[in-house]
Design a protein around this motif. Structure first.
Motif, mmCIF file in Angstrom:
data_model
loop_
_atom_site.group_PDB
_atom_site.id
_atom_site.type_symbol
_atom_site.label_atom_id
_atom_site.label_comp_id
_atom_site.label_asym_id
_atom_site.label_seq_id
_atom_site.Cartn_x
_atom_site.Cartn_y
_atom_site.Cartn_z
ATOM 1 N N LEU A 53 1.550 6.104 9.614
ATOM 2 C CA LEU A 53 0.148 6.303 9.105
ATOM 3 C C LEU A 53 -0.407 7.977 8.958
ATOM 4 O O LEU A 53 -0.602 8.275 7.885
ATOM 5 C CB LEU A 53 -0.934 5.420 9.680
ATOM 6 N N TYR A 105 -8.835 6.957 5.093
ATOM 7 C CA TYR A 105 -9.106 6.619 6.579
ATOM 8 C C TYR A 105 -9.224 7.832 7.613
ATOM 9 O O TYR A 105 -8.404 8.703 7.396
ATOM 10 C CB TYR A 105 -8.137 5.368 7.177
ATOM 11 N N HIS A 128 1.043 -5.844 2.195
ATOM 12 C CA HIS A 128 1.844 -6.100 3.430
ATOM 13 C C HIS A 128 1.764 -7.739 3.921
ATOM 14 O O HIS A 128 2.436 -7.851 5.128
ATOM 15 C CB HIS A 128 1.512 -5.108 4.807
ATOM 16 N N ALA A 182 6.362 8.686 0.098
ATOM 17 C CA ALA A 182 5.696 7.623 -0.100
ATOM 18 C C ALA A 182 5.522 7.785 -1.628
ATOM 19 O O ALA A 182 5.429 8.823 -2.165
ATOM 20 C CB ALA A 182 4.521 7.727 0.684
ATOM 21 N N CYS A 196 -4.992 -4.335 3.647
ATOM 22 C CA CYS A 196 -3.408 -4.059 3.748
ATOM 23 C C CYS A 196 -2.792 -5.411 3.325
ATOM 24 O O CYS A 196 -1.527 -5.311 3.091
ATOM 25 C CB CYS A 196 -2.834 -3.500 5.237
ATOM 26 N N MET A 234 -10.940 -3.897 7.495
ATOM 27 C CA MET A 234 -10.154 -2.867 7.105
ATOM 28 C C MET A 234 -8.591 -3.291 6.852
ATOM 29 O O MET A 234 -8.006 -3.073 6.065
ATOM 30 C CB MET A 234 -10.105 -1.514 7.884
ATOM 31 N N LEU A 282 2.700 5.470 -2.398
ATOM 32 C CA LEU A 282 1.423 5.365 -2.658
ATOM 33 C C LEU A 282 0.623 5.521 -1.080
ATOM 34 O O LEU A 282 -0.690 5.635 -0.990
ATOM 35 C CB LEU A 282 0.945 4.008 -3.104
ATOM 36 N N MET A 283 1.305 5.288 -0.073
ATOM 37 C CA MET A 283 0.774 5.330 1.524
ATOM 38 C C MET A 283 -0.056 6.670 1.374
ATOM 39 O O MET A 283 -0.826 6.871 2.466
ATOM 40 C CB MET A 283 1.622 4.789 2.453
ATOM 41 N N SER A 298 7.616 -4.117 4.243
ATOM 42 C CA SER A 298 7.732 -4.367 5.588
ATOM 43 C C SER A 298 6.388 -5.190 6.188
ATOM 44 O O SER A 298 5.411 -4.838 5.709
ATOM 45 C CB SER A 298 8.096 -3.293 6.439
HETATM 46 C C1 HEC Z 1 -0.927 -1.494 -2.736
HETATM 47 C C2 HEC Z 1 0.134 -1.660 -1.748
HETATM 48 C C3 HEC Z 1 -0.095 -1.279 -0.323
HETATM 49 C C4 HEC Z 1 -1.290 -1.392 0.485
HETATM 50 C C5 HEC Z 1 -2.558 -1.920 -0.069
HETATM 51 C C6 HEC Z 1 -0.939 -0.913 1.775
HETATM 52 N N1 HEC Z 1 0.193 -0.605 1.998
HETATM 53 FE FE1 HEC Z 1 1.353 0.186 3.224
HETATM 54 N N2 HEC Z 1 3.073 0.352 2.219
HETATM 55 C C7 HEC Z 1 3.017 0.442 0.951
HETATM 56 C C8 HEC Z 1 4.339 0.829 0.339
HETATM 57 C C9 HEC Z 1 4.763 0.666 -1.054
HETATM 58 C C10 HEC Z 1 4.909 1.436 1.700
HETATM 59 C C11 HEC Z 1 6.419 2.045 1.513
HETATM 60 C C12 HEC Z 1 5.955 3.817 1.683
HETATM 61 C C13 HEC Z 1 5.481 3.942 -0.138
HETATM 62 O O1 HEC Z 1 6.176 3.883 -1.022
HETATM 63 O O2 HEC Z 1 4.328 4.437 -0.002
HETATM 64 C C14 HEC Z 1 4.193 1.262 2.447
HETATM 65 C C15 HEC Z 1 4.475 1.380 3.979
HETATM 66 C C16 HEC Z 1 3.561 1.293 4.954
HETATM 67 C C17 HEC Z 1 3.856 1.640 6.562
HETATM 68 C C18 HEC Z 1 5.221 2.217 7.010
HETATM 69 C C19 HEC Z 1 6.378 0.833 7.327
HETATM 70 C C20 HEC Z 1 7.441 1.021 7.571
HETATM 71 O O3 HEC Z 1 8.097 -0.010 7.787
HETATM 72 O O4 HEC Z 1 8.155 2.289 7.498
HETATM 73 C C21 HEC Z 1 3.051 1.353 7.158
HETATM 74 C C22 HEC Z 1 2.689 1.500 8.803
HETATM 75 C C23 HEC Z 1 1.650 0.990 6.412
HETATM 76 N N3 HEC Z 1 2.307 0.918 4.996
HETATM 77 C C24 HEC Z 1 0.614 0.516 6.791
HETATM 78 C C25 HEC Z 1 -0.463 0.186 5.844
HETATM 79 C C26 HEC Z 1 -1.908 -0.250 6.393
HETATM 80 C C27 HEC Z 1 -2.269 -0.065 7.918
HETATM 81 C C28 HEC Z 1 -2.391 -0.377 5.225
HETATM 82 C C29 HEC Z 1 -3.906 -0.881 5.051
HETATM 83 C C30 HEC Z 1 -4.968 0.215 5.697
HETATM 84 C C31 HEC Z 1 -1.597 -0.583 4.040
HETATM 85 N N4 HEC Z 1 -0.460 -0.273 4.425
HETATM 86 C C32 HEC Z 1 -1.768 -1.012 2.621
HETATM 87 C C33 HEC Z 1 2.014 -0.271 0.170
HETATM 88 C C34 HEC Z 1 0.876 -0.713 0.579
#
Ligand code: HEC
Length: 117
Positions: A78, A98, A51, A88, A47, A43, A90-91, A64
């Protein structure tokens, strides 16, 4: 012309499918949770594309890293994404894919990453 016959059969199938469109769609087959260590790693690999590998953001990334952040901070983010309470791009969509248990396991996983190395 066997090719034409096959094409005709395909169209017939599609047309039949169209006629059945009023039937209720089948229940979606959700993937079963796999919260074993290997399951959680799989899983977490989802990410990595954004990330960074093992939750470590690539140099210069605007996103980040997740590794070593406090578990509660990760889980709060989350959960808020999932509930549409945190802005957000896309998050909010991704987190909905999940279960709460899976999000907790992911938060655990990334929080530990900083400590185990
Ligand atoms: C396609 C790209 C992408 C994927 C894949 C992705 N993220 Fe993200 N994530 C982002 C973006 C872009 C942001 C900023 C918020 C937004 O714009 O959605 C973010 C923000 C976050 C944050 C907040 C971080 C902060 O510093 O505030 C967390 C926690 C997070 N993601 C966890 C995850 C986890 C766990 C997964 C896998 C299950 C995941 N992300 C998969 C693009 C992604």
């Amino acid at each position: 012309m066997p090719g034409f016959a096959r094409l005709t059969a395909t169209f017939a199938t599609l047309a039949a499918g169209g006629a059945l469109a009023a039937d209720p769609p089948p229940a979606p087959a959700f993937a079963a949770s796999n919260l074993s260590p290997a399951g959680v790693r799989s899983m977490a690999a989802n990410c990595a594309a954004c990330h960074g590998t093992n939750g470590r953001a690539a140099p210069g990334s605007t996103l980040s890293g997740l590794a070593g952040k406090p578990r509660d901070e990760l889980l709060l983010a989350l959960t808020q994404f999932k509930q549409g309470q945190r802005p957000a791009t896309l998050m909010h969509q991704l987190a909905k894919g999940y279960t709460d248990e899976e999000l907790a396991a992911l938060a655990d996983h990334f929080a530990r990453q900083g400590r185990d190395r």
